[in-house]
Design an enzyme around this catalytic site. Structure first.
Site, PDB file in Angstrom:
ATOM      1  CE  LYS A  16       0.115   3.409   4.862  1.00  9.34           C
ATOM      2  NZ  LYS A  16       0.026   3.601   6.284  1.00  9.34           N
TER       3      LYS A  16
ATOM      4  CD  GLU B 279      -3.382  -2.757   7.338  1.00  8.88           C
ATOM      5  OE1 GLU B 279      -2.321  -3.017   6.785  1.00  8.88           O
ATOM      6  OE2 GLU B 279      -3.991  -1.684   7.187  1.00  8.88           O
TER       7      GLU B 279
ATOM      8  CG  HIS C 272      -5.715   1.729   5.300  1.00  8.45           C
ATOM      9  ND1 HIS C 272      -5.331   2.678   6.223  1.00  8.45           N
ATOM     10  CD2 HIS C 272      -4.641   0.933   5.099  1.00  8.45           C
ATOM     11  CE1 HIS C 272      -4.071   2.460   6.559  1.00  8.45           C
ATOM     12  NE2 HIS C 272      -3.626   1.402   5.891  1.00  8.45           N
TER      13      HIS C 272
ATOM     14  CB  SER D 245       5.390  -1.567  12.024  1.00  8.52           C
ATOM     15  OG  SER D 245       4.881  -0.269  12.237  1.00  8.52           O
TER      16      SER D 245
ATOM     17  CD  GLU E  78      -3.011   5.472   6.841  1.00  7.98           C
ATOM     18  OE1 GLU E  78      -3.018   5.575   5.597  1.00  7.98           O
ATOM     19  OE2 GLU E  78      -2.035   5.018   7.466  1.00  7.98           O
TER      20      GLU E  78
ATOM     21  N   GLY F  27       2.399   2.248  10.818  1.00  7.37           N
ATOM     22  CA  GLY F  27       3.310   3.384  10.663  1.00  7.37           C
ATOM     23  C   GLY F  27       3.953   3.828  11.962  1.00  7.37           C
TER      24      GLY F  27
ATOM     25  CG  ASN G  18      -1.685   1.242   1.431  1.00  2.00           C
ATOM     26  OD1 ASN G  18      -1.790   2.062   0.528  1.00  2.00           O
ATOM     27  ND2 ASN G  18      -2.260   1.415   2.623  1.00  2.00           N
TER      28      ASN G  18
HETATM   29  C1  PEP Z   1      -0.737   0.058   6.167  1.00  2.00           C
HETATM   30  O1  PEP Z   1      -0.931   1.251   6.123  1.00  2.00           O
HETATM   31  O2  PEP Z   1      -1.540  -0.722   5.608  1.00  2.00           O
HETATM   32  C2  PEP Z   1       0.440  -0.424   6.874  1.00  2.00           C
HETATM   33  C3  PEP Z   1       0.484  -1.657   7.240  1.00  2.00           C
HETATM   34  O3  PEP Z   1       1.418   0.524   7.105  1.00  2.00           O
HETATM   35  P1  PEP Z   1       2.881   0.263   7.748  1.00  2.00           P
HETATM   36  O4  PEP Z   1       3.414  -1.007   7.142  1.00  2.00           O
HETATM   37  O5  PEP Z   1       3.680   1.467   7.330  1.00  2.00           O
HETATM   38  O6  PEP Z   1       2.685   0.163   9.206  1.00  2.00           O
END
Ligand code: PEP
Length: 256
Positions: free
Chosen positions: A11, A170, A98, A216, A100, A176, A9
């Site tokens: 973003k 997630e 997601h 992460s 976000e 992040g 992703n």
């Molecule tokens: C995500 O936004 O789907 C995600 C897993 O981000 P990150 O790997 O940066 O934590």
């Protein structure tokens, strides 16, 4: 054996040129050193890059995904991009729900359920995200929260439609932040999700459902996460912007 998937992703990162360069770099690396195992690689660049990234990856087995779609099919919705428009760019999957989108754009479960329906109708495979906040985990409410997200977003589907869904767990506190769920925490939740799917659709379907971990995930922790029985791969944010790291995560399935 369930399918293994590693999805990136991107973003709101990369401009058109650097996005195309990133897709090229992933493609070239894959050609030089193909994955030893059958792992589906999905990349989700910003909307503006989709068509051109599709041209770059068309000679590979990578799948193009979008990061979101509209909750309406067409019409006077300025600035929105419909699921069928995304399909016409070459995208074959779409991330829906997601955290976000849920938190920053106030997307409701009702809208997400509608997006899921429209994505499926358009021929896109939804990657449905679910996960609890830090506050909810501290209060030990993660199972209640995730079950509610699944019920409201997905469990209205017929079994045939549900079998086209990819679920991504997630935990919001791990996205992040550099904090990762421990392999045990991930396995515990993935098992819980699989059990919920079993209650809704039966064992045959739950055994086949792909559940990705996101939060992460990086080359140094992917192997221990992917080793878990109910973890079928990852949805990768930050680390998917580096071709080497992204593919190193995918290759963690290859090592013993
Ligand atoms: C995500 O936004 O789907 C995600 C897993 O981000 P990150 O790997 O940066 O934590």
């Amino acid at each position: 054996m369930r399918e293994k998937i590693v999805a990136g992703n991107w973003k709101m990162n990369t401009d058109l040129k650097s996005g195309i360069d990133l897709a090229k770099e992933i493609s070239i690396r894959l050609k030089h050193k193909p994955l030893q195992k059958d792992i589906r690689i999905i990349i989700a660049p910003p909307f503006t890059h989709l068509s051109q990234v599709q041209e770059v990856i068309s000679s590979t087995s990578m799948v193009l995904a979008a990061q979101n779609c509209a909750s309406e099919s067409s019409g006077a919705f300025t600035g929105e991009v419909s699921a069928s428009m995304l399909y016409s760019t070459g995208a074959r999957a779409v991330i829906i729900g997601h955290s976000e989108r849920r938190a920053l754009f106030a997307e409701t479960s009702e809208q997400l359920a509608r997006k899921i329906d429209l994505a499926l109708e358009a021929g896109l495979q939804p990657i449905f995200c679910c996960g609890e906040s830090l506050e909810e985990r501290k209060q030990n409410k993660q199972n209640i929260v995730v079950e509610q997200q699944l019920t409201e977003g997905l469990f209205h589907l017929t079994i045939e439609s549900f079998e086209r869904i990819i679920i991504a767990y997630e935990p919001v506190w791990a996205i992040g932040t550099g904090l990762t769920a421990s392999p045990e925490q991930a396995q515990e939740m993935h098992q819980f999700i699989r059990n919920s799917v079993q209650e809704a659709y039966g064992k045959h379907t739950s055994d086949k459902t792909v559940i990705l971990y996101g939060g992460s995930c990086k080359p140094s922790n992917a192997k221990s996460l992917f080793k878990q029985k109910d973890v079928d791969g990852g949805l990768i944010g930050g680390a998917s912007l580096n071709a080497g790291d992204f593919l190193a995560i995918a290759r963690s399935f290859e090592e013993d």
